[in-house]
Design a protein around this motif. Structure first.
Motif, short mmCIF file in Angstrom:
data_model
loop_
_atom_site.label_atom_id
_atom_site.label_comp_id
_atom_site.label_asym_id
_atom_site.label_seq_id
_atom_site.Cartn_x
_atom_site.Cartn_y
_atom_site.Cartn_z
N ALA A 23 38.27 -31.26 -11.27
CA ALA A 23 39.32 -32.07 -10.66
C ALA A 23 39.52 -31.73 -9.20
CB ALA A 23 40.63 -31.88 -11.43
N VAL A 24 39.51 -30.44 -8.89
CA VAL A 24 39.69 -30.02 -7.50
C VAL A 24 38.50 -30.46 -6.65
CG1 VAL A 24 39.83 -28.00 -5.98
CG2 VAL A 24 41.22 -28.10 -8.05
N LEU A 25 37.29 -30.27 -7.16
CA LEU A 25 36.10 -30.63 -6.39
C LEU A 25 35.96 -32.15 -6.22
CD1 LEU A 25 33.42 -28.15 -7.75
CD2 LEU A 25 34.52 -28.14 -5.52
N SER A 26 36.43 -32.92 -7.19
CA SER A 26 36.30 -34.38 -7.09
C SER A 26 37.17 -34.94 -5.95
CB SER A 26 36.66 -35.05 -8.40
OG SER A 26 38.04 -34.98 -8.64
N ILE A 27 38.20 -34.22 -5.58
CA ILE A 27 39.02 -34.65 -4.46
C ILE A 27 38.20 -34.65 -3.17
CG2 ILE A 27 41.01 -34.01 -3.03
CD1 ILE A 27 42.29 -32.91 -5.62
N PHE A 28 37.24 -33.72 -3.09
CA PHE A 28 36.37 -33.61 -1.91
C PHE A 28 35.01 -34.28 -2.13
CE2 PHE A 28 39.12 -29.81 -1.99
CZ PHE A 28 39.83 -30.06 -0.83
N ASN A 29 34.91 -35.16 -3.12
CA ASN A 29 33.68 -35.88 -3.47
C ASN A 29 32.53 -34.96 -3.88
OD1 ASN A 29 34.57 -38.50 -3.30
ND2 ASN A 29 34.08 -38.69 -1.13
N TYR A 30 32.84 -33.87 -4.53
CA TYR A 30 31.86 -32.97 -5.11
C TYR A 30 32.12 -32.92 -6.61
CZ TYR A 30 30.73 -31.26 -0.45
OH TYR A 30 30.35 -31.17 0.86
N ASN A 31 31.15 -32.38 -7.35
CA ASN A 31 31.35 -32.20 -8.78
C ASN A 31 30.41 -31.11 -9.26
OD1 ASN A 31 32.40 -32.55 -11.29
ND2 ASN A 31 31.96 -34.72 -11.41
N LEU A 32 30.75 -30.51 -10.38
CA LEU A 32 29.87 -29.54 -11.00
C LEU A 32 28.65 -30.26 -11.55
CD1 LEU A 32 32.54 -27.54 -13.01
CD2 LEU A 32 31.47 -26.87 -10.88
#
Length: 70
Positions: A23-32
């Motif tokens: 969820a935190v990374l998706s805010i910055f357009n990243y993902n695991l």
């Protein structure tokens, strides 16, 4: 039986942590990399899956994570 409950609790903690991190990374357009499939169905469904990971993992940890029979 204790070992299974302990593993369920640890697995729940991992699921919740992955959901929060995703969820935190998706805010910055990243993902695991492991959870890259989440956004295939769209942004709204991706957020629903993330929330379910957090809630489901938190529930497993809450019910089985602090299991102590001592």
């Amino acid at each position: 039986m204790e070992e299974i409950k302990s593993k369920l609790g640890k697995g729940g903690l991992v699921l919740a942590a992955m959901g929060i991190l995703s969820a935190v990374l998706s805010i910055f357009n990243y993902n695991l990399r492991l959870l890259a499939w989440i956004d295939i169905w769209g942004n709204a469904i991706g957020w629903i899956i993330r929330i379910l990971l957090i809630l489901g993992g938190g529930a497993l940890f809450f019910f089985y994570g602090s299991y102590n029979d001592e």
